[in-house]
Design an enzyme around this catalytic site. Structure first.
Site, PDB file in Angstrom:
ATOM      1  CG  LEU A  69      -8.736 -12.195  -2.923  1.00 40.04           C
ATOM      2  CD1 LEU A  69      -8.766 -13.625  -3.773  1.00 40.04           C
ATOM      3  CD2 LEU A  69      -8.380 -10.969  -3.762  1.00 40.04           C
ATOM      4  NE  ARG A  70     -12.405  -5.907   1.132  1.00 39.47           N
ATOM      5  CZ  ARG A  70     -11.591  -5.691   2.254  1.00 39.47           C
ATOM      6  NH1 ARG A  70     -11.753  -6.482   3.465  1.00 39.47           N
ATOM      7  NH2 ARG A  70     -10.973  -4.642   2.568  1.00 39.47           N
ATOM      8  CG  HIS A 238      -0.061  -5.470   8.465  1.00 38.74           C
ATOM      9  ND1 HIS A 238      -0.083  -5.498   9.750  1.00 38.74           N
ATOM     10  CD2 HIS A 238      -1.301  -5.952   8.149  1.00 38.74           C
ATOM     11  CE1 HIS A 238      -1.121  -5.934  10.335  1.00 38.74           C
ATOM     12  NE2 HIS A 238      -2.072  -6.198   9.388  1.00 38.74           N
ATOM     13  CG  ASP A 311      -3.201  -5.374   4.372  1.00 41.36           C
ATOM     14  OD1 ASP A 311      -3.889  -5.816   4.251  1.00 41.36           O
ATOM     15  OD2 ASP A 311      -2.760  -4.765   5.515  1.00 41.36           O
TER      16      ASP A 311
END
Lengths: 434, 307, 183
Positions: A69-70, A238, A311
């Protein structure tokens, strides 16, 4: 407020339900699930909003266990608010966000900050994932117990592997003692080198440095052996290679507590797509070959891979509108993940019920968080899906702040049309029938 | 007679007919460089920007001379850093270039694919003058012009490409071009400098140079791309030369009339021994001459293509 | 309706014209000294060969003959992506102080001759340049006039003028071709 979802096809793998029923929500939790529930009467006290769900799937709220989400640090790419809006539009009622923010989520203060921002947004549920090592440097462990107490749900150095096997062992053992999962980004950095895409015929033709599939396999193998030896559990993030799928399948067969997730791009695209040099296709782990893509699909089908996570990795044009070598890896997926995953149902690889389990129940269990079920008394987190709805991916309409999406212009079938969190409708598609 | 493309980015999608067209056109341009007045007015008013993100005196000079012999205005822009370092995006670079109204942009870049991205952003013709380890189409075309000149035809020849194939854009473009024209290509070099699955490009792979040279009509030696390698891929230059230097003795494994080529600049004594480089079978300087003709041909064929 | 062809010069007429052109050239230049024929590719090649033969018959001198491809000097070459087929240029000697006679089969707009004169200048500084053509079909767009003309044949813009010369000369003819189109 009471909410009645009437006549939808309720799919709840946790209760083994897949049939047309009604769902009554009261006080933010599921109060009743049955056929033909009579609508509560009286406008003042007991009146409920009744929504006709005919032709729709009513499922436990979808959970994306792997997003970026930065915030804090790179708010120009995404914020907790914009990321939450994107999540809701994609049908997710809860998302876990990785620790590689700036500063890194390796302390109580950052975890608390994230939760505070999430509370202010009051949209999707946000589950912070804290770092395994301080500043993601792979040196020493973070304060797992304090971070758990602050609200972190898991530990991961995602974006970087924990290269030191000794440190990884300690992390698995300590997290296990606290009943917390460790999400492992599996990559042998020495083998990956300065690689930019999957190593193979395509990388050879394109002259781009390759990342061999074994750089993932070797680390997956290491983590499985560590979990096996120490009797702990590990979650592989992932998964992208046929080798990793096979290693996880074998480990599960011999009773190792390993779980795994993959992302839509790994079962949708292959490295052939990079022939355009589009930087939106630069992602780590890289898009692999067709055998890998098929193995990932098979891993989802036979239950080797437990979960699909987007991701979601937002980047701005500053990171992406550059040469392929210089581009930051990652693509956004919150708003396309469900549509791309439903293609597996359309292709007959997964049943709708399998997919719902993979996107709601399984991640809830791996992260040990509420949700993933419509059992009476559970949080009323619900995703309503229209399987027949065809739509075109248009990044101009994205809620996410970023545009690094390689699926722009794709025609997809199936979409979340309503997202309900804690009994409140947080997202509603502009569908006239709803 | 028309080259149906906006850009020349690589030879991977060039047909045999297109290659023939470029080589035939270049053939007539060779004559201009032999005149006293080495200039024709053909591309008067056409602006060519040579955008070089990587130092290269040879290729840049060759393109500049080609443009000037056709009366185009050639402007050189050299930049040792990518725009990304300056905080600019590739779209910014593209828009800036577009604002100067060039007709053709020649680009050399250390990153594979950079010309392709620019070609999508720009309406002007782009000629790839070498992108990372990807392609160097004009080099392969001038190599093929040289081969055709010396051998009459390319079809049926055996060509050995020797050296650091993994990092070589010259190798990739030549593999595409030569196999399209019907030559059989053998690549040879140290095992760790052989890119994965290269045989799927339609070549034979050898790690022993003697085997690679057997019955070869043409030998293309590659430059050790020390700048494009990660450190310590090969033990030493001395060790490399021991196995892969084209000496007079090694050359005896090829056909007696085999020609020796090198894209230059040569690392003498590492890739080629001096007596072979300067010997009768070497056509290295003819390659340079043909380079100007090939670049003139491409500028000519691309100019005015989209009105 | 298709294509209609009209023969406007036959082999005999063409031969008479070439003979006259050769005489005029020699008279003008007072012999063949310093004379050089430069044929414009490709229409001028066979014609220049004929003129060279005639001069050899009359004067007993072999005048040098060059071939000039004017493609790269055309004024329309960068207007389109389509590029004309190019041929070799072969000028056998320096043109400095030579009396050059450009040779082409038909003169039309004059643009080809303009290009040819520019090209010649790149091979030296001739003392003079003259122009010989078999047919002048009119419609000039530049101030250019031939010095030696076989025949003036006014034509319509939509017509084609074809000069068909053969190596032997027996089947030579000049045709005016009109394509009426299909209807």
């Amino acid at each position: 407020m009471k909410l009645m979802l009437k006549g939808g096809r309720i799919i709840d793998p946790s209760q083994d339900i897949d049939e047309t029923m009604d769902l009554l929500i009261e006080g933010g939790v599921v109060s009743k699930i049955a056929k033909n529930i009579p609508a509560p009467r009286g406008k003042a006290g007991g009146g409920a909003v009744v929504l006709d769900m005919e032709g729709k799937i009513v499922a436990p709220g979808l959970i994306d266990m792997h997003t970026h989400l930065r915030e804090p640090g790179h708010e120009y790419k995404e914020t907790i608010l914009s990321g939450s809006l994107a999540a809701l539009a994609g049908g997710f009622t809860a998302i876990a966000c990785m620790a590689n923010t700036k500063p890194v989520n390796d302390s109580r203060s950052v975890t608390e900050f994230i939760l505070r921002q999430a509370a202010c947004a009051n949209l999707a549920r946000i589950y912070p994932v804290a770092a395994v090592s301080i500043n993601l440097e792979g040196g020493c462990l973070t304060e797992f117990a304090d971070l758990k107490d602050a609200g972190a749900v898991a530990f991961s150095d995602d974006g970087k592997p924990v290269a030191d096997s000794g440190l990884m062992r300690q992390a698995l053992e300590y997290a296990c003692s606290l009943s917390m999962p460790v999400l492992s980004h599996c990559e042998d950095r020495d083998l990956a080198g300065e690689g930019m895409m999957n190593e193979g015929f395509v990388s050879t033709e394109l002259g781009l440095t390759g990342i061999p599939s074994i750089s993932e396999d070797i680390m997956v193998s290491r983590d499985i052996e560590l979990a096996c030896y120490t009797g702990t559990s590990v979650h592989i993030a992932h998964v992208s290679t046929a080798g990793a799928v096979e290693l996880i399948r074998n480990a599960k067969a011999r009773g190792v507590k390993v779980t795994a997730e993959t992302a839509p791009h790994y079962f949708t695209l292959t490295d052939e797509a990079i022939r355009t040099y589009s930087t939106d296709l630069k992602v780590y782990p890289p898009l692999r070959g067709i055998e890998d893509r098929n193995a990932v699909r098979e891993g989802l089908r036979d239950g080797t891979i437990d979960s699909i996570a987007s991701d979601h990795a937002p980047h701005s044009s500053i990171e992406k509108d550059v040469e392929f070598a210089y581009a930051a890896p990652g693509l956004i997926g919150l708003e396309t993940s469900l549509g791309l995953s439903l293609a597996l149902v359309d292709k007959g690889i997964l049943t709708a019920r399998q997919l719902i389990a993979i996107m709601s129940m399984n991640p809830a269990r791996i992260l040990n968080v509420p949700g993933g079920s419509l059992r009476k008394g559970e949080l009323a987190d619900v995703t309503v899906i229209d399987m027949e709805r065809t739509w075109t991916v248009d990044m101009k309409t994205f809620r996410s702040q970023s545009r690094n999406c390689p699926f722009h212009g794709w025609a997809l079938k199936g979409k979340a049309v309503m997202t309900i969190v804690g009994g409140a409708i947080k997202y509603r598609d502009n569908d006239p029938h709803l | 007679m028309i080259l149906e493309r906006k850009d020349v980015l690589g030879l991977s999608d060039f047909s045999a007919a297109e290659i023939d067209l470029v080589l035939d056109t270049a053939e007539t341009f060779r004559e201009i460089s032999t005149r006293t007045i080495k200039k024709v007015p053909t591309l008067r008013g056409i602006t060519v920007i040579n955008l070089f993100y990587e130092a290269s005196t040879r290729t840049r000079t060759s393109f500049e001379i080609a443009a000037k012999r056709l009366s185009a205005d050639a402007v050189n822009i050299s930049s040792s850093t990518s725009s990304v370092v300056k905080g600019e995006t590739l779209s910014d670079t593209a828009k800036t270039l577009e604002a100067m109204s060039p007709d053709i942009i020649v680009i050399r870049h250390p990153c594979a694919g950079a010309p392709h991205i620019l070609a999508r952003l720009l309406s002007q013709s782009i000629i790839n003058a070498g992108d990372g380890s990807h392609e160097h189409p004009t080099q392969a075309l001038l190599d093929m012009l040289t081969i055709r000149h010396k051998k009459g035809a390319i079809q049926g020849l055996k060509v050995a490409i020797v050296g650091d194939v993994k990092h070589s854009r010259v190798a990739r473009s030549n593999i595409h071009g030569l196999t399209t024209m019907g030559a059989s290509v053998t690549v040879c070099g140290p095992a760790m400098l052989m890119p994965r699955a290269v045989e799927r490009m339609g070549v034979v792979v050898e790690t022993n140079m003697k085997d690679a040279l057997r019955d070869a009509d043409v030998i293309i030696m590659l430059r050790m791309q020390l700048e494009r390698q990660r450190s310590h891929v090969f033990p030493s230059s001395r060790e490399y030369a021991r196995l892969f230097c084209l000496t007079r003795l090694m050359l005896e494994n090829a056909k007696p009339d085999a020609i020796v080529m090198h894209p230059g600049p040569i690392n003498r004594g590492i890739e080629i021994s001096p007596d072979v480089a300067d010997g009768p079978q070497s056509v290295i300087l003819e390659q340079v001459t043909n380079g100007v003709a090939i670049r003139m041909a491409l500028l000519y064929l691309l100019a005015g293509g989209r009105q | 309706m298709g294509i209609t062809k009209r023969v406007v010069m036959d082999a005999e007429g063409i031969d008479r014209s070439i003979t006259r052109i050769a005489y005029e050239m020699l008279e003008d230049n007072k012999g063949a000294t310093d004379l050089i024929l430069v044929a414009i590719r490709s229409g001028g090649i066979l014609l220049s060969g004929r003129i060279k033969e005639k001069i050899a018959n009359i004067e007993g001198v072999e005048v040098p003959r060059g071939i000039l491809d004017i493609t790269l000097y055309r004024d329309d070459v960068v207007m389109t992506g389509k590029k004309p087929q190019m041929g070799e240029t072969d000028i056998p000697c320096s043109l400095n102080d030579k009396k050059v006679v450009l040779v082409d089969d038909v003169i039309f707009t004059g643009r080809t001759i303009r290009a040819a004169m520019d090209a010649l200048m790149d091979f030296g500084r001739p003392r003079l340049i003259r122009l010989a053509v078999l047919v002048d079909r009119g419609h000039r767009e530049l101030p250019i006039r031939p010095d030696y003309v076989g025949e003036v044949l006014p034509s319509a813009l939509w017509e084609d003028v074809n000069v068909n010369l053969s190596k032997s000369g027996g089947t030579d003819e000049v045709l005016i071709i009109q394509d009426m189109g299909m209807d």
